[in-house]
Design a protein around this motif. Structure first.
Motif, PDB file in Angstrom:
ATOM      1  N   ALA A 211       0.676  -1.479  -0.059  1.00 10.99           N
ATOM      2  CA  ALA A 211       0.280  -0.015   0.391  1.00 10.99           C
ATOM      3  C   ALA A 211       0.680   0.916  -0.078  1.00 10.99           C
ATOM      4  N   SER A 212       1.491   1.374  -1.419  1.00 10.09           N
ATOM      5  CA  SER A 212       2.477   2.344  -1.022  1.00 10.09           C
ATOM      6  C   SER A 212       2.100   3.687  -1.700  1.00 10.09           C
ATOM      7  N   PRO A 213       2.692   5.269  -1.815  1.00 14.61           N
ATOM      8  CA  PRO A 213       1.218   6.198  -2.551  1.00 14.61           C
ATOM      9  C   PRO A 213       1.616   5.850  -3.939  1.00 14.61           C
ATOM     10  N   GLY A 214       2.640   5.250  -4.303  1.00 17.27           N
ATOM     11  CA  GLY A 214       2.694   5.269  -5.792  1.00 17.27           C
ATOM     12  C   GLY A 214       1.417   4.051  -6.123  1.00 17.27           C
ATOM     13  N   ARG A 268     -11.232  -7.311 -10.646  1.00 14.08           N
ATOM     14  CA  ARG A 268      -9.682  -7.903 -10.573  1.00 14.08           C
ATOM     15  C   ARG A 268      -8.447  -7.080  -9.484  1.00 14.08           C
ATOM     16  N   PHE A 269      -8.746  -5.980 -10.310  1.00 11.46           N
ATOM     17  CA  PHE A 269      -8.265  -4.460  -9.396  1.00 11.46           C
ATOM     18  C   PHE A 269      -8.136  -5.178  -7.574  1.00 11.46           C
ATOM     19  N   TRP A 270      -9.289  -4.788  -7.308  1.00  8.88           N
ATOM     20  CA  TRP A 270      -9.603  -4.802  -5.790  1.00  8.88           C
ATOM     21  C   TRP A 270      -9.899  -6.119  -4.595  1.00  8.88           C
ATOM     22  N   LEU A 271      -9.895  -6.762  -5.366  1.00 13.02           N
ATOM     23  CA  LEU A 271     -10.132  -7.725  -5.079  1.00 13.02           C
ATOM     24  C   LEU A 271      -8.984  -9.377  -5.113  1.00 13.02           C
ATOM     25  N   ASP A 272      -7.716  -9.115  -6.063  1.00 14.35           N
ATOM     26  CA  ASP A 272      -7.295  -9.959  -6.861  1.00 14.35           C
ATOM     27  C   ASP A 272      -5.705  -9.026  -7.053  1.00 14.35           C
ATOM     28  N   LEU A 273      -5.832  -7.904  -6.638  1.00 13.57           N
ATOM     29  CA  LEU A 273      -4.556  -7.059  -7.596  1.00 13.57           C
ATOM     30  C   LEU A 273      -4.067  -6.457  -5.623  1.00 13.57           C
ATOM     31  N   THR A 277      -5.309  -5.317   2.660  1.00 13.81           N
ATOM     32  CA  THR A 277      -5.760  -4.073   3.638  1.00 13.81           C
ATOM     33  C   THR A 277      -6.615  -1.841   2.998  1.00 13.81           C
ATOM     34  N   LEU A 278      -5.780  -2.300   1.682  1.00 16.02           N
ATOM     35  CA  LEU A 278      -6.348  -1.090   1.359  1.00 16.02           C
ATOM     36  C   LEU A 278      -6.990  -1.801   0.809  1.00 16.02           C
ATOM     37  N   ALA A 279      -7.633  -3.278   0.189  1.00 14.34           N
ATOM     38  CA  ALA A 279      -8.723  -3.241  -0.111  1.00 14.34           C
ATOM     39  C   ALA A 279     -10.053  -2.845   0.469  1.00 14.34           C
ATOM     40  N   VAL A 280      -9.697  -3.361   2.172  1.00  9.85           N
ATOM     41  CA  VAL A 280     -10.684  -3.195   3.190  1.00  9.85           C
ATOM     42  C   VAL A 280     -10.962  -1.059   3.550  1.00  9.85           C
ATOM     43  N   ALA A 281     -10.149  -0.804   3.123  1.00  8.60           N
ATOM     44  CA  ALA A 281      -9.972   1.125   3.738  1.00  8.60           C
ATOM     45  C   ALA A 281     -11.063   1.344   2.386  1.00  8.60           C
ATOM     46  N   VAL A 282     -10.357   0.937   0.923  1.00 12.43           N
ATOM     47  CA  VAL A 282     -11.357   1.725   0.037  1.00 12.43           C
ATOM     48  C   VAL A 282     -12.964   1.265  -0.188  1.00 12.43           C
ATOM     49  N   ALA A 283     -12.563  -0.164  -0.042  1.00 13.08           N
ATOM     50  CA  ALA A 283     -14.833  -0.894  -0.380  1.00 13.08           C
ATOM     51  C   ALA A 283     -15.231   0.235  -0.157  1.00 13.08           C
ATOM     52  N   PRO A 284     -15.251   0.330   0.719  1.00 14.67           N
ATOM     53  CA  PRO A 284     -16.392   1.942   1.703  1.00 14.67           C
ATOM     54  C   PRO A 284     -17.296   2.833   0.882  1.00 14.67           C
ATOM     55  N   MET A 285     -16.230   3.381   0.177  1.00 18.52           N
ATOM     56  CA  MET A 285     -15.931   4.425  -0.817  1.00 18.52           C
ATOM     57  C   MET A 285     -16.904   3.812  -1.842  1.00 18.52           C
ATOM     58  N   LEU A 286     -16.007   2.820  -2.458  1.00 19.82           N
ATOM     59  CA  LEU A 286     -16.852   2.463  -3.716  1.00 19.82           C
ATOM     60  C   LEU A 286     -18.069   1.672  -3.561  1.00 19.82           C
ATOM     61  N   SER A 332     -12.879 -10.796   4.320  1.00 17.22           N
ATOM     62  CA  SER A 332     -11.945 -12.019   5.170  1.00 17.22           C
ATOM     63  C   SER A 332     -12.671 -12.324   6.128  1.00 17.22           C
ATOM     64  N   SER A 333     -14.524 -12.796   5.406  1.00 16.15           N
ATOM     65  CA  SER A 333     -14.649 -13.427   6.917  1.00 16.15           C
ATOM     66  C   SER A 333     -15.826 -14.780   5.767  1.00 16.15           C
ATOM     67  N   PRO A 334     -15.971 -15.470   6.458  1.00 16.86           N
ATOM     68  CA  PRO A 334     -17.002 -16.793   5.474  1.00 16.86           C
ATOM     69  C   PRO A 334     -18.289 -16.114   5.101  1.00 16.86           C
ATOM     70  N   TRP A 335     -18.711 -14.791   5.654  1.00 16.48           N
ATOM     71  CA  TRP A 335     -19.584 -14.582   5.443  1.00 16.48           C
ATOM     72  C   TRP A 335     -19.401 -13.437   3.726  1.00 16.48           C
ATOM     73  N   SER A 336     -18.218 -13.188   3.692  1.00 16.24           N
ATOM     74  CA  SER A 336     -17.377 -12.503   1.997  1.00 16.24           C
ATOM     75  C   SER A 336     -17.855 -14.007   0.789  1.00 16.24           C
TER      76      SER A 336
END
Length: 501
Positions: A211-214, A268-273, A277-286, A332-336
């Motif tokens: 989760a680097s700035p770049g 692909r970007f947010w659940l694979d790439l 931790t970054l996906a969990v932080a950004v997902a609520p905005m999406l 990252s839960s069984p409900w996911s």
């Protein structure tokens, strides 16, 4: 990623899935219209068989299929890869496009209404769209994905203005500007990633990404580009005029499958790439943008005077449900696992129902000579099969049983409640009520007795049955088990291993 194992003949099948539709293009360029449409439908049918073979191979092996062009593996070479989700998308797209091709064919024994059949350009563009979509679903290289997106853009945009009307040309140009803007942002993100990691292979980048700035900047650029292409609120302004002004067959494929390509890449970007931790932080905005799309676009759909415009705004609203999936699937839960399955099921049921609704709307307009909602009173007596197809498609959008949209939304609702995302649950319920409002607005009016006898032109009944078949498939998804799908987890990232049912 886990499970990247080759099964017999996978190499050939993955390549064939991409290039088979293109084989039709040179023939269609020279062929008369009647031969062009039949040749395209044959190719679409063969492509569906290829997609089913790929899905069957992935299911039997329990692992992703992979093919490397020229035998060179990344980072030196370019790979194609089909996991469970890719194979699912391949089959869904092939089925919808085959139905679209059948719907667009000339009625046997006479020409289409208006005295014209679909021009050869339509069939060439249809085959090109198919090839580009398959490449999006299979490519593992970020630059190859850029090429696929550009091919998709330049094949899809002309479908909007096939009839050459001024309003269609304006809508097509707006679509093109948004699509090119999205491509530019995506390409900038690809450049940043290459500068950071020296490779564009998704699997290799995912192993090294932090989760680097770049990297955050790169994903932000790519995400914004895909949001523009997917018409997510507030970047949805191009979609209603483009989809509502296109011929019915073109509207069906644009709303059903073309806009699913950028959504597929966002997955692909947010659940694979992206790191979890970054996906969990950004997902609520999406999800917040998805919620806004559901509420705002549904309200706008309620106020539309034309049937095709209503369906187009409904498309912009229904896209939002797919974005509600991100915070649930990234938790990252069984409900996911249930949320992931629900999101994929909603994507498929929406594709079939929206294709059916656009086809039905086109047939209603063909029968009456217009698609003004205020003038639809009594149309159920003129084209009952088309209205039934429209209603069944709307049933899935509303999330009522036994439609696929019901099971998909139950899965998303269950995951939202158990993960404590109550606001997501509230938006899902509100969206279903709003969808019921604009669908029933049309159906109730169409079933009323008209004040004066309607003057209607005959429509091809077999085209009505194509629309109804698509709507029935959308309803059929409602009978899938209310549990996570093992197939959709094949080839998913190793971090998802604990969620595999």
């Amino acid at each position: 990623m886990s499970g990247a194992v080759l099964f017999a003949s996978a190499d050939a099948l993955l390549v064939v899935a991409v290039i088979l539709p293109l084989f039709a293009v040179p023939v269609l360029f020279l062929a008369p219209s009647r031969i062009a449409e039949r040749a395209t439908v044959v190719v679409l049918g063969l492509s569906l068989l290829v997609a089913l073979a790929i899905a069957g191979g992935v299911g039997r092996s329990g692992a992703a299929a992979a093919s490397f062009i020229g035998g060179w593996r990344p980072p030196l070479g370019v790979g194609l890869r089909a996991d469970g989700f890719s194979a699912f998308m391949l089959v869904m797209t092939a089925a919808v496009l085959l139905a679209t091709g059948l719907f667009a064919m000339t009625t046997p024994g006479r020409s289409r209404a208006g005295g014209e059949r679909m021009p050869p350009a339509f069939w060439m563009l249809l085959a090109s769209v198919f090839s580009a979509l398959n490449l999006v679903f299979l490519a593992e290289d970020l630059f190859t994905l850029y090429v696929a997106l550009e091919l998709l853009t330049f094949a899809a945009v002309p479908l909007v203005c096939l009839e050459g009307k001024l309003a269609q040309v304006e809508a097509a140009l707006r679509y093109l500007l948004f699509a090119l803007f999205g491509s530019l942002l995506y390409l900038l993100g690809v450049v940043v990633i290459y500068g950071l990691y020296g490779t564009l292979d998704i699997i290799l980048v995912a192993r090294e990404a932090t989760a680097s700035p770049g990297f955050v900047l790169a994903l932000a650029l790519m995400t914004a580009g895909m949001m523009a292409k997917a018409a997510l609120f507030p970047l949805h302004l191009w979609l209603p005029p483009a989809h509502s002004g296109a011929p019915p067959a073109a509207s069906a494929l644009l709303s059903a499958v073309v806009i699913k390509a950028p959504i597929f890449l966002l997955v692909r970007f947010w659940l694979d790439l992206a790191p979890s931790t970054l996906a969990v932080a950004v997902a609520p905005m999406l999800a917040g943008l998805g919620a806004a799309a559901i509420v705002v676009c549904s309200l706008v759909a309620l106020a539309q005077p034309r049937l095709k415009l209503l369906i187009a705004y409904s498309t912009a609203a229904q896209i939002g449900y797919l974005f509600l999936m991100f915070p649930l699937a990234a938790a990252s839960s069984p409900w996911s696992a249930l949320a992931w399955t629900g999101g994929a099921l909603h994507l498929a049921s929406h594709a079939f129902s929206k294709a059916a609704m656009f086809m039905a709307a086109g047939l209603i307009a063909e029968a009456l000579g217009h698609d003004r909602i205020a003038g639809l009173s009594g149309v159920g007596r003129v084209v009952p099969v088309s209205l039934f197809a429209f209603g069944l498609g709307g049933l899935s959008l509303m999330g009522l049983p036994p439609a696929g949209g019901f099971v998909a939304k139950v899965m998303l609702l269950s995951a939202a409640v158990h993960l404590g995302a109550w606001w997501i649950a509230a938006v899902i319920l509100l969206g279903g009520l709003l969808a019921g409002g604009y669908v029933l607005k049309v159906v109730v009016l169409a079933l009323q007795r008209p004040a004066e006898p309607l003057v209607a032109q005959p429509v091809a009944h077999w085209r009505e049955w194509v629309a109804l078949a698509l709507a029935l498939v959308a309803v059929g998804f409602g009978f899938v088990p209310l549990e996570p799908s093992h197939f959709l987890f094949i080839g998913r990232p190793a971090s998802w291993a604990g969620m595999v049912p």
